[in-house]
Design an enzyme around this catalytic site. Sequence first.
Site, short mmCIF file in Angstrom:
data_model
loop_
_atom_site.label_atom_id
_atom_site.label_comp_id
_atom_site.label_asym_id
_atom_site.label_seq_id
_atom_site.Cartn_x
_atom_site.Cartn_y
_atom_site.Cartn_z
N SER A 161 0.69 -15.40 36.35
CA SER A 161 -0.65 -15.22 36.91
C SER A 161 -1.61 -14.60 35.88
CB SER A 161 -0.55 -14.38 38.18
OG SER A 161 -1.76 -14.39 38.90
N HIS B 156 -1.25 -20.57 38.17
CA HIS B 156 -1.68 -21.03 39.48
C HIS B 156 -3.14 -20.66 39.70
CE1 HIS B 156 -1.69 -16.95 41.07
NE2 HIS B 156 -0.48 -16.77 40.56
#
Length: 239
Positions: A120, A143
Amino acid sequence: MMEQRRDTEQTPEKKEEKREEIKETGTLELNRNSGRHRIQLMTIIGEIEGHEAVSGNTKATKYEHLLPRLAEAEDSEDVEGVLILLNTLGGDVEAGLAIAEMIASLSKPTVSLVLGGSHSIGGPLAVSADYSFIVPSGTMIIHPVRSSGMFIGVYQSYRNMERTQDRITNFIAEHSKISQKRLEELMLDPTQLVKDVGTMLEGEDAVREGLIDEVGGISQAMQKLHEMIEERREVGDCD
């Protein structure tokens, strides 16, 4: 010889001071008495904590600890390079980007090493150094930006999320060899992650995609940082 040995020995007070430094901030000055290059070690482990404290049972990296240490490393004549070890599942976007921008703006040579994972917001942190490594079993998960708080279902809220995501992809693209377009493709892949969209890249995959510079461990990372410091010294001598 005896005098040199006394210089390199550490008193109990110094050892305790180092233990506290590691415990509280995850930082440590390496090679202080070895006659080699002086390197500041910094760790980014667990969740990146932002303006709100994480639960007491969660390991966290506090950005208010790292930012002063990075500023100190930049200003100190004793620090010649910075080594960053990462094993994080992500966390607060603003705090993560603040740390990443700080690392990227250092004038001292910097090397990062992904151990375990850098997921992330850990992506920008991993690529913020001048040169990046990842161990063969290391992973990076890319993501879209998520919101952990209340999200008002209006166009302006969506645009703010989109702009935040653009800040992240722009930063990664500018500090690595992956393009922003390819990064967005990996972010929106619906086939790899269960109950989510995105992509998990293992060590060699991350290098192949251009996200990380090289597969390697601590010895390769240290060797690269020493080489970069030597190059910087030679340039300084020429000037």
